[in-house]
Design a protein around this motif. Structure first.
Motif, PDB file in Angstrom:
ATOM      1  N   ARG A   1      -1.454  -0.043  -1.541  1.00  0.00           N
ATOM      2  CA  ARG A   1      -1.727  -1.377  -1.025  1.00  0.00           C
ATOM      3  C   ARG A   1      -0.439  -1.965  -0.444  1.00  0.00           C
ATOM      4  N   PHE A   2      -0.159  -1.611   0.791  1.00  0.00           N
ATOM      5  CA  PHE A   2       1.065  -2.091   1.434  1.00  0.00           C
ATOM      6  C   PHE A   2       0.876  -2.111   2.943  1.00  0.00           C
TER       7      PHE A   2
ATOM      8  N   GLU B   1       5.464  -5.120   2.797  1.00  0.00           N
ATOM      9  CA  GLU B   1       4.741  -6.071   1.960  1.00  0.00           C
ATOM     10  C   GLU B   1       3.786  -5.292   1.053  1.00  0.00           C
ATOM     11  N   ILE B   2       3.910  -5.527  -0.237  1.00  0.00           N
ATOM     12  CA  ILE B   2       2.965  -4.952  -1.192  1.00  0.00           C
ATOM     13  C   ILE B   2       1.846  -5.972  -1.352  1.00  0.00           C
TER      14      ILE B   2
ATOM     15  N   GLY C   1      -4.795  -6.062  -2.254  1.00  0.00           N
ATOM     16  CA  GLY C   1      -6.019  -5.312  -1.997  1.00  0.00           C
ATOM     17  C   GLY C   1      -7.068  -6.091  -1.236  1.00  0.00           C
ATOM     18  N   GLY C   2      -6.839  -7.366  -0.964  1.00  0.00           N
ATOM     19  CA  GLY C   2      -7.789  -8.143  -0.180  1.00  0.00           C
ATOM     20  C   GLY C   2      -7.879  -7.609   1.243  1.00  0.00           C
ATOM     21  N   ASN C   3      -9.040  -7.811   1.879  1.00  0.00           N
ATOM     22  CA  ASN C   3      -9.226  -7.356   3.253  1.00  0.00           C
ATOM     23  C   ASN C   3     -10.481  -8.023   3.787  1.00  0.00           C
TER      24      ASN C   3
ATOM     25  N   VAL D   1       0.262 -11.375  -0.484  1.00  0.00           N
ATOM     26  CA  VAL D   1       1.481 -10.580  -0.562  1.00  0.00           C
ATOM     27  C   VAL D   1       2.070 -10.741  -1.955  1.00  0.00           C
ATOM     28  N   LEU D   2       2.212  -9.623  -2.690  1.00  0.00           N
ATOM     29  CA  LEU D   2       2.753  -9.656  -4.048  1.00  0.00           C
ATOM     30  C   LEU D   2       4.270  -9.491  -4.059  1.00  0.00           C
TER      31      LEU D   2
END
Length: 184
Positions: A32-33, A131-132, A135-137, A144-145
């Motif tokens: 997820r990045f 950017e990690i 999982g949203g899309n 951004v975590l």
């Protein structure tokens, strides 16, 4: 009988405070990045490059060790630091957008036909932001975590890799990128 949420709290390392009810924290997931490229190539959009990133190494820093000899002992201090280069593997798309952008960036660094290099580093250096994501899309915009900003980047090596009749794998380009500084 324990509920599902209660049993999840037992699936972690016990804290000093036995009444702490926090369960295991959700880890950041490697897949997820996204990697954003700024000032890469010749002024066009780098969206296609971002879409074709297969994997990327996160920054690694190393400090020189300084030893101070004192009376009966030694003290160790952190000296100068050096950021290690990062590696980016890209899928080479059928329209040639990725190889074109990589070629433009390399040409900015060195004009091989005219045997001329850029007058200053600011003429060819670029920035990469990793950017990690959570999982949203689609409807759920990704959060951004964690962000890494790599400054003063240039392509150290570009490997256009093999073509092979025996495989169905996509053609790839591997970049080794050297950078001056990183901020998390």
């Amino acid at each position: 009988m324990a509920t599902a949420s209660q049993s999840l709290f037992n699936m972690t390392v016990a804290a000093d405070n036995a009444t702490n009810a926090q369960g295991l924290l959700m880890p950041k997931l490697q897949y997820r990045f996204r990697a954003l490229f700024l000032n890469f190539g010749v002024g066009g959009s780098t969206t296609e490059l971002t879409k074709q990133v297969m994997d990327i190494t996160r920054p690694q820093v190393q400090f020189d060790q300084v030893t101070l000899d004192v009376y009966n002992s030694r003290i160790y201090l952190a000296g100068k630091h050096a950021w290690q280069e990062t590696t980016i593997n890209l899928r080479d798309d059928a329209q040639g957008n990725v190889s074109k952008l990589v070629g433009q960036q390399i040409q900015k660094q060195m004009d091989f036909v005219e045997q001329a290099s850029a007058a200053t580093a600011q003429d060819y250096k670029f920035q990469i932001n990793y950017e990690i994501l959570d999982g949203g899309n689609g409807v759920l915009t990704p959060s951004v975590l964690e962000t890494w900003e790599l400054y003063g980047c240039f392509i150290k090596t570009a490997n256009y890799n093999n073509l092979d009749y025996k495989t169905s794998d996509p053609a790839t380009i591997q970049l080794s990128v050297r950078f001056d500084n990183a901020i998390q």
